[in-house]
Design a protein around this motif. Sequence first.
Motif, PDB file in Angstrom:
ATOM      1  N   GLN A 273      41.222  33.803  47.542  1.00  0.00           N
ATOM      2  CA  GLN A 273      41.619  32.588  48.265  1.00  0.00           C
ATOM      3  C   GLN A 273      42.897  32.883  49.034  1.00  0.00           C
ATOM      4  O   GLN A 273      43.622  33.825  48.689  1.00  0.00           O
ATOM      5  N   ASP A 274      43.194  32.032  49.995  1.00  0.00           N
ATOM      6  CA  ASP A 274      44.427  32.167  50.785  1.00  0.00           C
ATOM      7  C   ASP A 274      45.644  32.366  49.896  1.00  0.00           C
ATOM      8  O   ASP A 274      45.794  31.677  48.890  1.00  0.00           O
ATOM      9  N   GLY A 275      46.489  33.280  50.293  1.00  0.00           N
ATOM     10  CA  GLY A 275      47.733  33.474  49.553  1.00  0.00           C
ATOM     11  C   GLY A 275      47.605  34.484  48.418  1.00  0.00           C
ATOM     12  O   GLY A 275      48.594  34.858  47.794  1.00  0.00           O
ATOM     13  N   MET A 276      46.382  34.925  48.130  1.00  0.00           N
ATOM     14  CA  MET A 276      46.163  35.870  47.038  1.00  0.00           C
ATOM     15  C   MET A 276      46.015  37.286  47.602  1.00  0.00           C
ATOM     16  O   MET A 276      45.748  37.455  48.785  1.00  0.00           O
ATOM     17  N   ARG A 277      46.187  38.278  46.738  1.00  0.00           N
ATOM     18  CA  ARG A 277      46.034  39.653  47.204  1.00  0.00           C
ATOM     19  C   ARG A 277      44.621  40.160  46.950  1.00  0.00           C
ATOM     20  O   ARG A 277      44.169  40.175  45.809  1.00  0.00           O
ATOM     21  N   ARG A 278      43.949  40.564  48.011  1.00  0.00           N
ATOM     22  CA  ARG A 278      42.570  41.027  47.883  1.00  0.00           C
ATOM     23  C   ARG A 278      42.555  42.501  47.473  1.00  0.00           C
ATOM     24  O   ARG A 278      43.148  43.333  48.144  1.00  0.00           O
TER      25      ARG A 278
ATOM     26  N   SER B  53      46.545  48.187  33.065  1.00  0.00           N
ATOM     27  CA  SER B  53      48.006  48.206  32.958  1.00  0.00           C
ATOM     28  C   SER B  53      48.523  46.917  32.320  1.00  0.00           C
ATOM     29  O   SER B  53      49.488  46.950  31.555  1.00  0.00           O
ATOM     30  N   ALA B  54      47.828  45.787  32.548  1.00  0.00           N
ATOM     31  CA  ALA B  54      48.228  44.546  31.845  1.00  0.00           C
ATOM     32  C   ALA B  54      48.024  44.706  30.326  1.00  0.00           C
ATOM     33  O   ALA B  54      48.815  44.219  29.526  1.00  0.00           O
TER      34      ALA B  54
ATOM     35  N   LEU C  67      44.940  37.710  36.926  1.00  0.00           N
ATOM     36  CA  LEU C  67      44.668  36.568  37.809  1.00  0.00           C
ATOM     37  C   LEU C  67      45.976  35.846  38.131  1.00  0.00           C
ATOM     38  O   LEU C  67      46.213  35.430  39.273  1.00  0.00           O
ATOM     39  N   GLY C  68      46.818  35.725  37.116  1.00  0.00           N
ATOM     40  CA  GLY C  68      48.108  35.064  37.289  1.00  0.00           C
ATOM     41  C   GLY C  68      49.004  35.800  38.282  1.00  0.00           C
ATOM     42  O   GLY C  68      49.847  35.186  38.948  1.00  0.00           O
ATOM     43  N   GLN C  69      48.793  37.100  38.393  1.00  0.00           N
ATOM     44  CA  GLN C  69      49.566  37.897  39.360  1.00  0.00           C
ATOM     45  C   GLN C  69      49.040  37.719  40.786  1.00  0.00           C
ATOM     46  O   GLN C  69      49.578  38.304  41.725  1.00  0.00           O
ATOM     47  N   GLY C  70      47.942  36.961  40.933  1.00  0.00           N
ATOM     48  CA  GLY C  70      47.405  36.716  42.268  1.00  0.00           C
ATOM     49  C   GLY C  70      46.464  37.803  42.763  1.00  0.00           C
ATOM     50  O   GLY C  70      46.111  37.829  43.943  1.00  0.00           O
ATOM     51  N   LEU C  71      46.016  38.675  41.869  1.00  0.00           N
ATOM     52  CA  LEU C  71      45.085  39.731  42.282  1.00  0.00           C
ATOM     53  C   LEU C  71      43.657  39.187  42.242  1.00  0.00           C
ATOM     54  O   LEU C  71      43.256  38.559  41.259  1.00  0.00           O
TER      55      LEU C  71
ATOM     56  N   TYR D 145      38.374  29.129  34.764  1.00  0.00           N
ATOM     57  CA  TYR D 145      39.752  29.612  34.694  1.00  0.00           C
ATOM     58  C   TYR D 145      40.629  28.728  35.570  1.00  0.00           C
ATOM     59  O   TYR D 145      40.297  28.516  36.741  1.00  0.00           O
ATOM     60  N   PRO D 146      41.716  28.193  35.014  1.00  0.00           N
ATOM     61  CA  PRO D 146      42.578  27.307  35.806  1.00  0.00           C
ATOM     62  C   PRO D 146      43.000  27.965  37.120  1.00  0.00           C
ATOM     63  O   PRO D 146      43.083  27.298  38.156  1.00  0.00           O
ATOM     64  N   GLU D 147      43.201  29.296  37.079  1.00  0.00           N
ATOM     65  CA  GLU D 147      43.632  30.018  38.280  1.00  0.00           C
ATOM     66  C   GLU D 147      42.568  29.958  39.383  1.00  0.00           C
ATOM     67  O   GLU D 147      42.863  30.189  40.546  1.00  0.00           O
ATOM     68  N   LEU D 148      41.299  29.689  38.989  1.00  0.00           N
ATOM     69  CA  LEU D 148      40.202  29.727  39.967  1.00  0.00           C
ATOM     70  C   LEU D 148      39.593  28.351  40.188  1.00  0.00           C
ATOM     71  O   LEU D 148      38.481  28.227  40.698  1.00  0.00           O
ATOM     72  N   ALA D 149      40.335  27.302  39.811  1.00  0.00           N
ATOM     73  CA  ALA D 149      39.764  25.951  39.811  1.00  0.00           C
ATOM     74  C   ALA D 149      39.152  25.568  41.157  1.00  0.00           C
ATOM     75  O   ALA D 149      38.110  24.920  41.217  1.00  0.00           O
ATOM     76  N   SER D 150      39.757  25.998  42.254  1.00  0.00           N
ATOM     77  CA  SER D 150      39.246  25.548  43.548  1.00  0.00           C
ATOM     78  C   SER D 150      38.040  26.360  44.017  1.00  0.00           C
ATOM     79  O   SER D 150      37.487  26.100  45.076  1.00  0.00           O
TER      80      SER D 150
END
Length: 356
Positions: free
Chosen positions: A334-339, A351-352, A323-327, A108-113
């Motif tokens: 990862q840093d900056g994301m909501r756990r 809900s999505a 994932l795009g919402q940062g959840l 998933y591009p959102e999880l590339a790292s």
Amino acid sequence: MKIALLAGDGIGSEIMAQAIKVLEALRSDGLRIETEAAAVGGAGYDAARDPLPEGTLSIARAADAILFGAVGGPQYDTLPRAMRPEQGLLRLRKELSLFANLRPAVLYPELASASSLKPEIVAGLDIMILRELTGDIYFGQPRGRRETEGEREGFDTMKYRESEIRRIARVGFDTAMKRGRRLCSVDKANVLDTSILWREVVNEVARDFPQVELSHMYVDNAAMQLVRAPRQFDVIVTGNMFGDILSDEASMLTGSIGMLPSASLDAANKGMYEPIHGSAPDIAGKGVANPLATILSAAMMMRHTFDRADVADRIEGAVRQVLGQGLRTSDIWQDGMRRIGTVEMGDAVVSALAHR
Ligand code: IPM
Ligand code: MG
């Protein structure tokens, strides 16, 4: 759609509960889904002294598809082999003739790292591993233990009949036709007779699929190529044992084993769908497990057994949106994301889904 729900052990019931919420949301949108739950693995052993209780097998047989959680736990490690949780899984595969195991490894591009490999090596990764699931050294007879010249000896038998090779090869070519039209058959034909036959039969089947570019690779080289240049692969077809090992390796290329679903199909596309991760006893009951692989398994079920690519796309789209919402659950945080926890992740997908 008659779906058997076999949650199993460890985090199984937590992740299954989230997939059930997704199925319920689809039902309120009008899909005619019926579910029935049953015990399997260690839970089957606890309930009926059998990792695949009679009642569970008949529920699984009667269903169109099975959603499976995970089995195993340290409390069952010392049981005799026939009673161990894994036997529940292996017997389900065999009893239901689920010979074709599809294990996608998608980044998933959102999880590339999240991958342990360099981003430029795995960017855009999309491999399908097709593993034969009901033959090979997993089920070959004779097997066992004996005394030989005064010492203990263990033995297993690797074998494949040509009909078994032919039917999995066909699924391999069919799968390649729906994707990038490249199929790599993995064997050990430089050493094993079983593999020499495997290669012969795959080449015979290839004549019916002139549009597919077929290659052959030894399993040791394939293991190396998967970490060296994984994007060279489109579809890999291989036997049960090699597929077990290579699919774990491929899953790690994506860095997020908690994200990957799988399908095990019979000749009529009845299937068992399960996350490729295990029962994770260390985090069971803590509400932190990632339910996305199980939810994505339900999506695969819609695509392969119920021929509802539209519904599968909707579920997969909802997962991407979340994932795009940062959840993120802890395993992919990862840093900056909501756990968030297991239940919140399930709720977010539901809900999505409502907005798609
Ligand atoms: C898998 C697992 C199983 C297997 C075990 C749990 C029996 O590793 O599904 O890959 O070896 O097939
Ligand atoms: Mg495995």
